[in-house]
Design a protein around this motif. Sequence first.
Motif, PDB file in Angstrom:
ATOM      1  N   ASN A  75       0.827  -1.219   0.000  1.00 45.75           N
ATOM      2  CA  ASN A  75       0.000   0.000   0.000  1.00 45.75           C
ATOM      3  C   ASN A  75       0.856   1.262   0.000  1.00 45.75           C
ATOM      4  O   ASN A  75       0.439   2.306  -0.509  1.00 45.75           O
ATOM      5  N   THR A  76       2.058   1.186   0.564  1.00 41.71           N
ATOM      6  CA  THR A  76       2.976   2.320   0.542  1.00 41.71           C
ATOM      7  C   THR A  76       3.394   2.623  -0.897  1.00 41.71           C
ATOM      8  O   THR A  76       3.449   3.784  -1.313  1.00 41.71           O
ATOM      9  N   VAL A  77       3.657   1.557  -1.658  1.00 42.69           N
ATOM     10  CA  VAL A  77       4.022   1.723  -3.065  1.00 42.69           C
ATOM     11  C   VAL A  77       2.837   2.307  -3.833  1.00 42.69           C
ATOM     12  O   VAL A  77       3.002   3.202  -4.669  1.00 42.69           O
ATOM     13  N   THR A  78       1.643   1.807  -3.537  1.00 42.14           N
ATOM     14  CA  THR A  78       0.428   2.326  -4.174  1.00 42.14           C
ATOM     15  C   THR A  78       0.274   3.816  -3.892  1.00 42.14           C
ATOM     16  O   THR A  78       0.012   4.612  -4.798  1.00 42.14           O
ATOM     17  N   LEU A  79       0.436   4.209  -2.632  1.00 40.66           N
ATOM     18  CA  LEU A  79       0.294   5.614  -2.245  1.00 40.66           C
ATOM     19  C   LEU A  79       1.373   6.492  -2.869  1.00 40.66           C
ATOM     20  O   LEU A  79       1.128   7.653  -3.186  1.00 40.66           O
ATOM     21  N   PHE A  80       2.564   5.932  -3.083  1.00 41.90           N
ATOM     22  CA  PHE A  80       3.664   6.688  -3.693  1.00 41.90           C
ATOM     23  C   PHE A  80       3.336   7.089  -5.139  1.00 41.90           C
ATOM     24  O   PHE A  80       3.869   8.069  -5.652  1.00 41.90           O
ATOM     25  N   SER A  81       2.430   6.341  -5.779  1.00 43.40           N
ATOM     26  CA  SER A  81       2.076   6.662  -7.170  1.00 43.40           C
ATOM     27  C   SER A  81       1.323   7.992  -7.271  1.00 43.40           C
ATOM     28  O   SER A  81       1.358   8.637  -8.320  1.00 43.40           O
ATOM     29  N   ILE A  82       0.657   8.418  -6.206  1.00 49.25           N
ATOM     30  CA  ILE A  82      -0.125   9.657  -6.266  1.00 49.25           C
ATOM     31  C   ILE A  82       0.765  10.895  -6.440  1.00 49.25           C
ATOM     32  O   ILE A  82       0.530  11.688  -7.350  1.00 49.25           O
ATOM     33  N   PRO A  83       1.808  11.102  -5.606  1.00 46.44           N
ATOM     34  CA  PRO A  83       2.653  12.274  -5.873  1.00 46.44           C
ATOM     35  C   PRO A  83       3.335  12.201  -7.245  1.00 46.44           C
ATOM     36  O   PRO A  83       3.514  13.220  -7.902  1.00 46.44           O
ATOM     37  N   LEU A  84       3.700  10.995  -7.678  1.00 51.01           N
ATOM     38  CA  LEU A  84       4.296  10.860  -9.010  1.00 51.01           C
ATOM     39  C   LEU A  84       3.320  11.294 -10.097  1.00 51.01           C
ATOM     40  O   LEU A  84       3.690  11.998 -11.037  1.00 51.01           O
ATOM     41  N   SER A  85       2.057  10.873  -9.959  1.00 48.61           N
ATOM     42  CA  SER A  85       1.069  11.230 -10.979  1.00 48.61           C
ATOM     43  C   SER A  85       0.718  12.720 -10.916  1.00 48.61           C
ATOM     44  O   SER A  85       0.464  13.342 -11.951  1.00 48.61           O
ATOM     45  N   LEU A  86       0.719  13.291  -9.712  1.00 46.69           N
ATOM     46  CA  LEU A  86       0.513  14.742  -9.596  1.00 46.69           C
ATOM     47  C   LEU A  86       1.646  15.498 -10.294  1.00 46.69           C
ATOM     48  O   LEU A  86       1.403  16.462 -11.030  1.00 46.69           O
ATOM     49  N   LEU A  87       2.877  15.053 -10.075  1.00 37.16           N
ATOM     50  CA  LEU A  87       4.020  15.669 -10.755  1.00 37.16           C
ATOM     51  C   LEU A  87       3.916  15.498 -12.270  1.00 37.16           C
ATOM     52  O   LEU A  87       4.263  16.406 -13.026  1.00 37.16           O
ATOM     53  N   ALA A  88       3.432  14.342 -12.714  1.00 37.11           N
ATOM     54  CA  ALA A  88       3.248  14.106 -14.150  1.00 37.11           C
ATOM     55  C   ALA A  88       2.223  15.081 -14.712  1.00 37.11           C
ATOM     56  O   ALA A  88       2.424  15.663 -15.785  1.00 37.11           O
ATOM     57  N   GLY A  89       1.119  15.268 -13.999  1.00 35.79           N
ATOM     58  CA  GLY A  89       0.087  16.202 -14.446  1.00 35.79           C
ATOM     59  C   GLY A  89       0.587  17.638 -14.496  1.00 35.79           C
ATOM     60  O   GLY A  89       0.340  18.364 -15.462  1.00 35.79           O
ATOM     61  N   VAL A  90       1.315  18.049 -13.455  1.00 35.72           N
ATOM     62  CA  VAL A  90       1.865  19.406 -13.417  1.00 35.72           C
ATOM     63  C   VAL A  90       2.903  19.578 -14.530  1.00 35.72           C
ATOM     64  O   VAL A  90       2.922  20.608 -15.217  1.00 35.72           O
ATOM     65  N   SER A  91       3.752  18.579 -14.730  1.00 35.81           N
ATOM     66  CA  SER A  91       4.755  18.650 -15.803  1.00 35.81           C
ATOM     67  C   SER A  91       4.081  18.785 -17.159  1.00 35.81           C
ATOM     68  O   SER A  91       4.514  19.579 -17.997  1.00 35.81           O
ATOM     69  N   ALA A  92       3.017  18.016 -17.380  1.00 41.59           N
ATOM     70  CA  ALA A  92       2.285  18.106 -18.650  1.00 41.59           C
ATOM     71  C   ALA A  92       1.675  19.493 -18.808  1.00 41.59           C
ATOM     72  O   ALA A  92       1.757  20.103 -19.875  1.00 41.59           O
ATOM     73  N   ALA A  93       1.059  19.996 -17.744  1.00 41.00           N
ATOM     74  CA  ALA A  93       0.417  21.313 -17.809  1.00 41.00           C
ATOM     75  C   ALA A  93       1.425  22.416 -18.125  1.00 41.00           C
ATOM     76  O   ALA A  93       1.105  23.376 -18.822  1.00 41.00           O
ATOM     77  N   LEU A  94       2.661  22.267 -17.633  1.00 41.11           N
ATOM     78  CA  LEU A  94       3.699  23.271 -17.861  1.00 41.11           C
ATOM     79  C   LEU A  94       4.427  23.078 -19.192  1.00 41.11           C
ATOM     80  O   LEU A  94       5.318  23.860 -19.535  1.00 41.11           O
ATOM     81  N   GLY A  95       4.085  21.998 -19.910  1.00 39.47           N
ATOM     82  CA  GLY A  95       4.698  21.774 -21.222  1.00 39.47           C
ATOM     83  C   GLY A  95       5.899  20.867 -21.225  1.00 39.47           C
ATOM     84  O   GLY A  95       6.516  20.661 -22.262  1.00 39.47           O
ATOM     85  N   PHE A  96       6.245  20.285 -20.088  1.00 37.74           N
ATOM     86  CA  PHE A  96       7.342  19.321 -20.023  1.00 37.74           C
ATOM     87  C   PHE A  96       6.771  17.934 -20.330  1.00 37.74           C
ATOM     88  O   PHE A  96       6.682  17.063 -19.453  1.00 37.74           O
ATOM     89  N   ILE A  97       6.399  17.741 -21.573  1.00 42.31           N
ATOM     90  CA  ILE A  97       5.660  16.533 -21.964  1.00 42.31           C
ATOM     91  C   ILE A  97       6.493  15.271 -21.792  1.00 42.31           C
ATOM     92  O   ILE A  97       6.001  14.245 -21.314  1.00 42.31           O
ATOM     93  N   SER A  98       7.752  15.321 -22.160  1.00 40.58           N
ATOM     94  CA  SER A  98       8.617  14.157 -22.011  1.00 40.58           C
ATOM     95  C   SER A  98       8.765  13.767 -20.542  1.00 40.58           C
ATOM     96  O   SER A  98       8.631  12.591 -20.181  1.00 40.58           O
TER      97      SER A  98
END
Length: 191
Positions: A75-98
């Motif tokens: 469950n710790t690994v599962t929960l760790f995916s949330i900050p990663l996905s938030l960072l992915a969303g923010v990176s996409a929004a800012l144009g850092f698509i890669s």
Amino acid sequence: MNMSYYADIFPTIVISVYVVSAYMIYFIKSKKIHLAETDRHRNGSFLLAGTIKLGFIWILSPIENFLKRNSIHPNTVTLFSIPLSLLAGVSAALGFISTAGWLLVATGMCDILDGRLARATGNHSSKGMALDSILDRYAEGFFFLGLAYYYKDHFLFFFVWFGLIGSFMVSYIRAKGESLGISITNGLMQR
């Protein structure tokens, strides 16, 4: 070229070199590698050959072994995916698509590792599977919302929304089928 270009392309280069090198080693050593029996019998799909899946599991095995050795709960690994996905969303929004794409890959790796870790350590439960499914939808949603923001003034905006709806519908259809006693495991990929 500005620094944001290099900041965006750097993870792509590093991770690509690692993955290509790891796959080359895997294919050279594949006869000698001993994977769990359940992994050996994994079938591929139309878009993803079984050998590719096994190679990816082999690439992740050092991380999986590290998590087991250090008694990290799935469950710790599962929960760790949330900050990663938030960072992915923010990176996409800012144009850092890669960068967003690689963060999404890291989120997917968490999704693979939490299930493998749960089975390997005997820490699997209905609550853990429910948490995993729910947080997977949030992770997808964060990424697609960031991508939608980036493409807000572009025709690709509509494709992003279709992608978001499609990713949620695949999970819904599978869950609905299972609730009706219909096993829906076929498809172009796993989901």
